[in-house]
Design a protein around this motif. Structure first.
Motif, short mmCIF file in Angstrom:
data_model
loop_
_atom_site.label_atom_id
_atom_site.label_comp_id
_atom_site.label_asym_id
_atom_site.label_seq_id
_atom_site.Cartn_x
_atom_site.Cartn_y
_atom_site.Cartn_z
N VAL A 1 0.86 -1.19 0.00
CA VAL A 1 0.00 0.00 0.00
C VAL A 1 0.89 1.23 0.00
O VAL A 1 1.77 1.39 0.85
CB VAL A 1 -0.94 0.00 1.23
CG1 VAL A 1 -1.60 1.35 1.40
CG2 VAL A 1 -1.98 -1.10 1.09
N LEU A 2 0.67 2.11 -0.98
CA LEU A 2 1.47 3.34 -1.08
C LEU A 2 0.68 4.54 -0.59
O LEU A 2 1.25 5.49 -0.06
CB LEU A 2 1.91 3.58 -2.52
CG LEU A 2 2.78 2.52 -3.17
CD1 LEU A 2 2.99 2.85 -4.65
CD2 LEU A 2 4.13 2.44 -2.46
N GLY A 3 -0.62 4.50 -0.79
CA GLY A 3 -1.40 5.65 -0.39
C GLY A 3 -2.88 5.35 -0.41
O GLY A 3 -3.33 4.42 -1.08
N ILE A 4 -3.63 6.13 0.37
CA ILE A 4 -5.08 5.95 0.44
C ILE A 4 -5.75 7.31 0.46
O ILE A 4 -5.28 8.25 1.10
CB ILE A 4 -5.44 5.13 1.71
CG1 ILE A 4 -5.38 3.63 1.39
CG2 ILE A 4 -6.82 5.50 2.23
CD1 ILE A 4 -5.74 2.73 2.55
N HIS A 5 -6.84 7.40 -0.28
CA HIS A 5 -7.72 8.56 -0.25
C HIS A 5 -8.99 8.05 0.42
O HIS A 5 -9.54 7.03 -0.01
CB HIS A 5 -7.96 9.00 -1.70
CG HIS A 5 -8.96 10.09 -1.88
ND1 HIS A 5 -9.63 10.30 -3.04
CD2 HIS A 5 -9.40 11.05 -1.02
CE1 HIS A 5 -10.44 11.35 -2.92
NE2 HIS A 5 -10.32 11.81 -1.70
N CYS A 6 -9.43 8.70 1.47
CA CYS A 6 -10.53 8.12 2.24
C CYS A 6 -11.42 9.20 2.84
O CYS A 6 -11.14 10.39 2.73
CB CYS A 6 -9.96 7.25 3.36
SG CYS A 6 -9.04 8.23 4.57
N ILE A 7 -12.50 8.75 3.46
CA ILE A 7 -13.36 9.66 4.23
C ILE A 7 -13.40 9.12 5.65
O ILE A 7 -13.68 7.94 5.85
CB ILE A 7 -14.79 9.68 3.64
CG1 ILE A 7 -14.75 10.13 2.18
CG2 ILE A 7 -15.68 10.60 4.45
CD1 ILE A 7 -16.12 10.16 1.53
N ASN A 8 -13.08 9.96 6.62
CA ASN A 8 -13.11 9.46 7.99
C ASN A 8 -14.52 9.56 8.56
O ASN A 8 -15.45 9.98 7.86
CB ASN A 8 -12.06 10.18 8.87
CG ASN A 8 -12.40 11.65 9.12
OD1 ASN A 8 -13.48 12.12 8.77
ND2 ASN A 8 -11.46 12.37 9.72
N GLY A 9 -14.66 9.17 9.80
CA GLY A 9 -15.98 9.11 10.41
C GLY A 9 -16.61 10.46 10.66
O GLY A 9 -17.74 10.55 11.13
N SER B 1 -2.17 5.20 5.82
CA SER B 1 -2.72 4.29 4.80
C SER B 1 -2.44 2.84 5.17
O SER B 1 -3.28 1.97 4.98
CB SER B 1 -2.23 4.63 3.40
OG SER B 1 -0.92 5.12 3.39
N ARG B 2 -1.27 2.58 5.73
CA ARG B 2 -1.02 1.19 6.17
C ARG B 2 -1.86 0.85 7.39
O ARG B 2 -2.29 -0.28 7.57
CB ARG B 2 0.47 0.97 6.45
CG ARG B 2 1.30 0.95 5.18
CD ARG B 2 2.62 0.21 5.34
NE ARG B 2 3.24 0.04 4.04
CZ ARG B 2 4.16 0.87 3.53
NH1 ARG B 2 4.59 1.91 4.23
NH2 ARG B 2 4.66 0.65 2.35
N LEU B 3 -2.09 1.85 8.25
CA LEU B 3 -2.91 1.59 9.44
C LEU B 3 -4.33 1.18 9.04
O LEU B 3 -4.96 0.34 9.68
CB LEU B 3 -2.97 2.85 10.32
CG LEU B 3 -3.82 2.74 11.57
CD1 LEU B 3 -3.23 1.73 12.55
CD2 LEU B 3 -3.99 4.10 12.25
#
Ligand SMILES: Cc1cc2nc3c(=O)[nH]c(=O)nc-3n(C[C@H](O)[C@H](O)[C@H](O)COP(=O)(O)OP(=O)(O)OC[C@H]3O[C@@H](n4cnc5c(N)ncnc54)[C@H](O)[C@@H]3O)c2cc1C
Lengths: 352, 480
Positions: A118-126, A147-149
């Motif tokens: 995993v190099l990167g993540i685009h996300c929406i948190n809570g 992103s790894r977490l």
């Protein structure tokens, strides 16, 4: 796709207001994993498509609803692959689900796990905030490695939108050798082979025979297979695909299917349970009607952890219980990402 | 601040209070930033670390952990009212398990000492920062350090299995395990690269890998930086993952050659060093392929090392790059951005333009295979204003890396050095998420305060001065 993101954010805002948890669903091929969870479905499969893929940069970025088969097809065209060997449970398996569960396949001890790639993540948190961590480059230590977490966090920390993964070249040549052996001898052989300089890319013992896959330069693979001195397996691809995709017979049991990750040299008290050993001795699949407590205890004595992979009772804990110190860090982290507790609450642990 | 109570927790000699004894630890390898620590402690048992942290926690005393102090971003820069917690005395290798291929070591063990200790088993610890004779494994974990062989073997995060840490409350917690997968969140990954902000690491289990039976280095010269940059992408596209793939520009080659006489072609605009490892057959086939490929990409000369001694000589130049820079200028400042490989040539030319603008020379010696740049800005701290100009130059390089879809730090960490640039790379919401994660471990913010993640206030101030000014500098380039 910005629209879809907006819809997700609205759904989140609504969930927060109503205090109604959300259940994040990708391809729904892994619904059997984790604890039972309730909540309104947050559908992700329509958020799909490869965003960018650059073979020379060794990365692919895709939306989480992209099917694993689409990704695999794209990579194969360029002679590349996801080296962590993700299980393709069925045609609808998505890359989001792969990352959220963090499950890797038979290649894992030799090439690394999902999070390693995993190099990167685009996300929406809570809280409904859109966030990007990591990126597409190979080395990046700016900020905590969130992103790894999030990899293997079962959607409890955020809704994954896009994922960047490192990709690797497909090995030039592969072959599989096998031999009938006792469990004890097979384990010893797996250990011995993995300390040498033999290009192993998978090794498992199915209760009767030892299977060793070699990958790499054709000449090297052939010389190594001679050195090992076992029989060559025809139809090897099918064998490893079935194992990777949870189709081997061990997974079709009326008993509970347990997955135990243990140190290579540990002794697992398998007793009379039928068992398949993968990862060179580091992963045990058990069919067992023993109690969860007994299995968790056995895993912990062996220095590892167990997970109820397939089973009836998913109200109880299905993952190895955490120590008090770890559990309190988990709760703190859950609170840091999702203070209202609306993202897959209870999916991993009852209180996280 | 009353530190004398610490002498009740620690044996005599393990608490340094006098000014002269504290002065030694004023800075890490980012020596332009110095702070006198309030107090220095050198514990040697985990119980002592627990007692120190729990004491500091209840008395609201800041704590900065320090390994060998070779960090290049000021991560171990002390706090003037705080305790500098040095882990150098934790220098024991606790257990080596050659069958499982792991070693359990204390955090103060030096990186190279691990490989030395397991050599007789035919094993080694793969991540090899250039500082490996001095830096500690605890520092490596805290920075997620890399080295020339990370392209194939991964960074620290890929090469460790378990950590024991002490929280600011003094609690001892184990994360990860000796198994491949562990239960729960991947705290091992979170802790790696967390720059001493979340907990103090008191034990590390590292993975060991078998020493490859054979390896060889090849040196290629180019008359054009762009060709060399494209050749790097070309090697990777071919499906070859070298054990190391390093690049050096003309300035680097000349500085090094004057210093170690590695036989580098000093008329080249850039050279590449490419190492392959594996069985002899595999390496020889690979070298052939790489040689042809590099020639196709315009290499003016390709030299394959004929034996181990020649391989070592090729590497000797690369390894001496930093000290060589130290010989051509009174001071140098090492930057650490990462960019997509395909932009290497463009970024190097951008750095050249900046070099002219700031009237400061720069040499480039870097991990080309992973796109991790290390521009070394040459300056003289004795000239008034030159350090300021150097730092502004460095900051512009980092902005350029961000603009090219890269990051401000590949392996040296943010520390105090790149704290402002964090405001450019991350949005306020992202920074808030980092702060929330920090609070989950350290609610009072006592561990390494002011480092790694800027406050939103700091970014607001910085933004007013800088961010927008630097934005549209390379409008012709693609953005991500
Ligand atoms: C000449 C030179 C070459 C270098 N080459 C490389 C290279 O090739 N690759 C690379 O990645 N780096 C390189 N570095 C940078 C540096 O060596 C690494 O960052 C190294 O990991 C720092 O280790 P240390 O023991 O010196 O840590 P320190 O400098 O003492 O500390 C670094 C950070 O880690 C924290 N820390 C230290 N120990 C602990 C602990 N036990 N628990 C919690 N936090 C802790 C500190 O608080 C600080 O934030 C180089 C440095 C120099 C001077």
């Amino acid at each position: 796709m910005q629209e879809k993101i907006k819809i997700i954010q609205d759904q989140l805002a609504n969930a927060i207001e109503q205090r109604e948890p959300l259940k994040i669903v990708g391809g729904d091929s892994k619904a059997f994993l984790g604890r039972n969870s309730t909540g309104t479905s947050l559908e992700m499969s329509s958020y799909s498509g490869v965003i960018s893929y650059e073979p020379t940069e060794l990365y692919i970025t895709a939306r989480s609803g992209t099917t694993l088969s689409e990704i695999n097809n794209t990579l194969t065209e360029h002679g590349q692959m996801l080296a962590f060997d993700p299980p393709q449970i069925n045609a609808s398996t998505t890359i989001g689900g792969v990352v959220a569960t963090g499950l890797s396949g038979p290649r894992r001890p030799y090439t690394g796990s999902v999070r390693d790639y995993v190099l990167g993540i685009h996300c929406i948190n809570g809280l409904g905030k859109e966030l990007t961590f990591g990126g597409q480059v190979m080395k990046n230590v700016a900020g905590y490695d969130l992103s790894r977490l999030m990899t293997g966090a079962y959607g409890t920390l955020g809704v994954i939108l896009d994922i960047s993964l490192k990709v690797m070249p497909i090995p030039e040549f592969e072959m599989t050798c096998h031999q009938l052996l006792s469990a004890e001898k097979a384990l010893a052989k797996m250990l011995e082979l993995s300390t040498g300089n033999i290009p192993i890319s998978a090794s498992c013992y199915d209760g009767e025979a030892l299977f060793i896959r070699l990958s790499g330069d054709e000449k090297v693979v052939k010389t190594s297979s001679e050195a090992i001195g076992m029989d060559v397996l025809e139809q090897a691809q099918l064998f490893w695909d079935e194992l990777r995709d949870y189709k081997s017979s061990i997974f079709n049991s009326d008993n509970n299917v347990w997955r135990l990750s243990v140190p290579l040299t540990s002794v697992v008290a398998v007793a009379d349970d039928s068992c398949l050993i993968d990862w060179g001795g580091g992963l045990y699949w058990l069919n067992s009607d023993r109690s969860a407590e007994e299995i968790f205890n056995m895993a912990s004595v062996a220095g590892g952890s167990a997970m109820l992979f397939k089973g009836s009772d998913r109200q109880q804990e299905v993952f190895q219980p955490l120590t008090d110190g770890l559990l309190s860090l988990h709760k703190g982290l859950k609170n840091a990402f999702d203070p209202h507790g609306i993202l897959n609450p209870g999916k991993m642990y009852a209180t996280v | 601040m009353n530190f004398s109570k610490l002498t009740e927790i620690l044996p005599a000699g393990a608490v340094l209070l006098s000014e002269e004894s504290r002065r030694v630890y004023e800075c890490d390898a980012l020596s332009a930033h110095r702070v006198m620590p309030g107090c220095v402690v050198l514990p040697d048992t985990v119980e002592q670390v627990q007692a120190i942290l729990s004491y500091c926690h209840s008395h609201d005393i800041p704590v900065v952990a320090r390994g060998a102090g070779t960090g290049l971003s000021g991560g171990a820069m002390p706090h003037e009212e705080g305790v500098l917690l040095i882990l150098a005395k934790f220098n024991k290798i606790i257990e080596i398990d050659p069958e499982q291929r792991t070693a359990r070591v204390q955090p103060g063990v030096r990186n190279l000492a691990i490989s030395d200790a397991v050599k007789s088993h035919g094993l080694y610890y793969a991540p090899d920062p250039s500082s490996q004779i001095a830096c500690t494994i605890g520092g490596n974990v805290a920075e997620n350090s890399g080295g020339v062989h990370c392209l194939k073997y991964g960074l620290t995060v890929h090469n460790i299995m378990q950590l024991k840490l002490v929280t600011i409350e003094g609690e001892l917690i184990t994360v990860g395990s000796h198994a491949f997968d562990s239960a729960g969140y991947d705290l091992l990954a979170l802790l790696t690269g967390s720059e001493g902000m979340l907990a103090v690491i008191v034990e590390v289990t590292v993975k060991l890998v078998p020493k490859p039976p054979f390896s060889r280095v090849l040196l290629a010269a180019f008359d054009d930086v762009e060709k060399a940059g494209n050749a790097v992408a070309g090697v990777i596209a071919e499906g070859i993952i070298p054990a190391g793939l390093e690049m050096m520009d003309k300035g680097g080659v000349r500085a090094v050659e004057d210093f170690v006489h590695a036989g580098y072609p000093t008329d080249a605009e850039a050279i590449l060093l490419c190492e392959l490892d594996g069985t002899q057959d595999e390496v020889e086939t690979g070298l052939n392929a790489v040689e042809q490929l590099l020639t196709r990409f315009g290499a003016t000369e390709v030299r394959v090392a004929q034996n181990d001694a020649e391989s070592d000589l090729f590497w000797a130049g690369r390894k001496a790059a930093f000290p060589a820079a130290g010989r051509v200028a009174p001071d140098y400042y090492c930057m650490d951005g990462t960019i997509p490989r395909k932009h290497i040539a463009q970024v190097l030319s951008g750095i050249n333009d900046l070099s002219k603008k700031y009237k400061l020379d720069v040499i480039n010696v870097f991990h080309a295979g992973d796109g991790n740049l290390h521009p070394l800005i040459l300056y003289d701290i004795a000239i008034p204003g030159e350090l300021k100009r150097t730092e502004a130059f460095g900051s512009d390089i980092l902005k350029l890396c961000i603009e090219m879809g890269g990051t401000i730090t590949g392996e040296h960490g943010v520390g105090i050095e790149k704290i402002n640039e964090m405001c450019i790379q991350f949005s306020d919401d992202e920074l808030e998420q980092f702060h929330a994660v920090k609070a989950a471990f350290d609610k009072k913010g006592l561990l390494n305060p002011g480092k790694a993640v800027p406050t939103l206030n700091r970014c607001a101030e910085f933004g007013a001065m800088h961010v927008h000014a630097g934005k549209d500098k390379f409008p012709e380039l693609e953005r991500y």
